[in-house]
Design an enzyme around this catalytic site. Sequence first.
Site, PDB file in Angstrom:
ATOM      1  N   GLU A   9       0.899  -1.143  -0.083  1.00 20.82           N
ATOM      2  CA  GLU A   9       0.046   0.104  -0.128  1.00 20.82           C
ATOM      3  C   GLU A   9       0.935   1.083   0.074  1.00 20.82           C
ATOM      4  O   GLU A   9       1.946   1.143   0.583  1.00 20.82           O
ATOM      5  CB  GLU A   9      -0.951  -0.073   1.276  1.00 20.82           C
ATOM      6  CG  GLU A   9      -1.935  -1.127   1.302  1.00 20.82           C
ATOM      7  CD  GLU A   9      -2.832  -1.370   0.096  1.00 20.82           C
ATOM      8  OE1 GLU A   9      -3.071  -0.342  -0.650  1.00 20.82           O
ATOM      9  OE2 GLU A   9      -3.319  -2.475  -0.337  1.00 20.82           O
ATOM     10  N   HIS A 153      -8.371  -1.754   1.693  1.00 20.46           N
ATOM     11  CA  HIS A 153      -7.106  -2.494   1.204  1.00 20.46           C
ATOM     12  C   HIS A 153      -6.198  -2.391   2.250  1.00 20.46           C
ATOM     13  O   HIS A 153      -6.109  -1.393   2.764  1.00 20.46           O
ATOM     14  CB  HIS A 153      -6.625  -1.660  -0.155  1.00 20.46           C
ATOM     15  CG  HIS A 153      -7.295  -1.445  -1.211  1.00 20.46           C
ATOM     16  ND1 HIS A 153      -6.517  -1.900  -2.480  1.00 20.46           N
ATOM     17  CD2 HIS A 153      -8.596  -1.391  -1.628  1.00 20.46           C
ATOM     18  CE1 HIS A 153      -7.514  -1.917  -3.390  1.00 20.46           C
ATOM     19  NE2 HIS A 153      -8.684  -1.612  -2.885  1.00 20.46           N
TER      20      HIS A 153
END
Length: 244
Positions: A9, A153
């Site tokens: 990420e 996410h």
Amino acid sequence: MRHIILDTETTGLEWKKGNRVVEIGCVELIERRPTGRTFHKYLNPEREFEPGAQEVTGLTLEFLADKPKFAEIADEFLAFVDGAEVVAHNAAFDMGFLEHELSRLGADYGRLADRVTVQDSLALARQRYPGQRNSLDALCRRLGVDNSHRQLHGALLDAQLLAEAWLALTAGQGEIGFASSEPAPSSRAGQAAVAIAVSGPRPSISVPDEDRVLHLARVEAIRKKAGRCVWDVPEPELAQAATG
């Protein structure tokens, strides 16, 4: 064969604009079986998120403020992935960011691409399902992988989901690792192997209605052009043709 299923990420979409990695998640498989070993780190990016990026991950600068910088975990990360085949969904994105992070540490760290080989599960999915959505969520739905708990996410969660989806996507190359009763081999000398519990049968594949319509249209187009297609051939005839 040792695989590392990897996800990152970031603070934004492009490392060339100075964006940084904020989370790394890895899952280790050996001979397509999970070993139980994972690598997971949150990182202090030392910069702001781009608009929209923070909402995707749910991470905040306040949460990341006391987390290590990439330089502090680089050696541990490289030791975890070294020599493996890395599987990532849209691998160019993850590899680009990780190569950028390593380049900031100096030439002594070299390139990640010199330490690992890379397989892009997105490219594989596009070959298998041309013209269809092939995001991780779409693959999970198509391959029967439960992703109902994925609200945001997250690198480790996404790596775990990708591991299941990739095993199902490449199931023709061997048995799905999560369904093995044999313990996975150790990846380090002297390290105890992790036993894998027996699970149920392979997940069933649920095909969305829109995908079924597209498939039938494609088959009909082949049938009109060639007069028949492979799905029209009875199984005994297919077997006879395969054996010559």
